[in-house]
Enzyme design. Structure first.
Site, PDB file in Angstrom:
ATOM      1  N   CYS A   1       8.413  70.589  -8.469  1.00  0.00           N
ATOM      2  CA  CYS A   1       9.646  71.281  -8.166  1.00  0.00           C
ATOM      3  C   CYS A   1      10.983  70.671  -8.574  1.00  0.00           C
ATOM      4  O   CYS A   1      10.865  69.464  -8.663  1.00  0.00           O
ATOM      5  CB  CYS A   1       9.811  72.054  -6.872  1.00  0.00           C
ATOM      6  SG  CYS A   1      10.357  71.010  -5.657  1.00  0.00           S
TER       7      CYS A   1
ATOM      8  N   GLU B   1       5.436  64.898  -3.073  1.00  0.00           N
ATOM      9  CA  GLU B   1       6.293  63.841  -3.847  1.00  0.00           C
ATOM     10  C   GLU B   1       7.378  63.357  -2.803  1.00  0.00           C
ATOM     11  O   GLU B   1       7.613  61.893  -2.761  1.00  0.00           O
ATOM     12  CB  GLU B   1       7.025  64.548  -5.075  1.00  0.00           C
ATOM     13  CG  GLU B   1       6.194  65.144  -5.793  1.00  0.00           C
ATOM     14  CD  GLU B   1       5.752  66.646  -5.746  1.00  0.00           C
ATOM     15  OE1 GLU B   1       5.508  67.422  -6.698  1.00  0.00           O
ATOM     16  OE2 GLU B   1       6.134  67.209  -4.639  1.00  0.00           O
TER      17      GLU B   1
ATOM     18  N   CYS C   1      12.101  68.109  -5.841  1.00  0.00           N
ATOM     19  CA  CYS C   1      11.311  66.920  -5.863  1.00  0.00           C
ATOM     20  C   CYS C   1      11.541  65.922  -7.226  1.00  0.00           C
ATOM     21  O   CYS C   1      11.466  64.646  -7.099  1.00  0.00           O
ATOM     22  CB  CYS C   1       9.674  67.161  -5.801  1.00  0.00           C
ATOM     23  SG  CYS C   1       9.353  67.653  -4.010  1.00  0.00           S
TER      24      CYS C   1
ATOM     25  N   HIS D   1       7.618  68.448   0.543  1.00  0.00           N
ATOM     26  CA  HIS D   1       6.373  68.542  -0.500  1.00  0.00           C
ATOM     27  C   HIS D   1       5.988  67.034  -0.586  1.00  0.00           C
ATOM     28  O   HIS D   1       6.502  66.339  -0.051  1.00  0.00           O
ATOM     29  CB  HIS D   1       7.190  68.880  -1.712  1.00  0.00           C
ATOM     30  CG  HIS D   1       7.726  70.247  -2.168  1.00  0.00           C
ATOM     31  ND1 HIS D   1       7.986  70.808  -3.018  1.00  0.00           N
ATOM     32  CD2 HIS D   1       7.457  71.236  -1.241  1.00  0.00           C
ATOM     33  CE1 HIS D   1       8.285  72.267  -2.832  1.00  0.00           C
ATOM     34  NE2 HIS D   1       7.796  72.535  -1.847  1.00  0.00           N
TER      35      HIS D   1
END
Length: 165
Positions: A103, A79, A106, A77
């Site tokens: 999420c 992040e 992250c 992801h």
């Protein structure tokens, strides 16, 4: 007289996150993230994609099917990439700007990095267990806050034409 239509710091860093998202090869969801420090300097950017060295022509981009035949076990992801790509190992008191609310995985990375604030645009997955878990962790944490970016701007145009001087 100075112009009054310049970007706020929040708009600027979110725009960098959104521009970074344009590097994603994901056919469905493009997310970018930008980490800024207390001096309003960018210290990390990232977007969602496969890990370095893993061909995006070999791994699947599918959203449905058997787990190993979808993108989910492979995609990093935005992040996570922004934290891993940071020019400093010390991200304490930084802010992270991201298009989608993070999420749970992250969020763990953000918390562990010592980032003090999450600024996001969309919370479209707020009813998922992953985002609910994120908010539980964030709400009990003693050192981080989160907020949705509120702006009157609907778009920002980037012009690649040469500037006439």
């Amino acid at each position: 007289m100075k112009r009054t239509t310049y970007l706020s710091w929040d708009e600027y860093f979110m725009a960098v996150a959104l521009l970074s998202a344009q590097r994603s090869k994901d056919p469905n969801t493009q997310v970018g993230a930008c980490v800024a420090n207390e001096q309003n300097r960018i210290v990390g950017v990232g977007y969602n994609g496969f890990p370095a060295g893993c061909s995006d022509d070999v791994l699947p981009w599918d959203r449905q099917g058997l787990f190993l035949e979808t993108k989910y076990p492979y995609v990093c992801h935005a992040e996570l990439n922004a934290v891993l790509n940071a020019i400093s190992t010390d991200l304490r008191n930084c802010r992270i700007y991201v298009g989608l609310f993070p999420c749970n995985e992250c969020t763990k990375v953000i918390l562990q990095a010592g980032i003090k604030e999450i600024i996001y645009l969309s919370d479209k997955y707020k009813d998922t267990d992953q985002v609910k878990a994120s908010k539980i962790m964030l709400d009990i944490s003693q050192h981080i806050s989160y907020r949705r970016l509120v702006t009157t701007r609907k778009e920002l145009t980037v012009n690649f034409a040469p500037i006439d001087i």
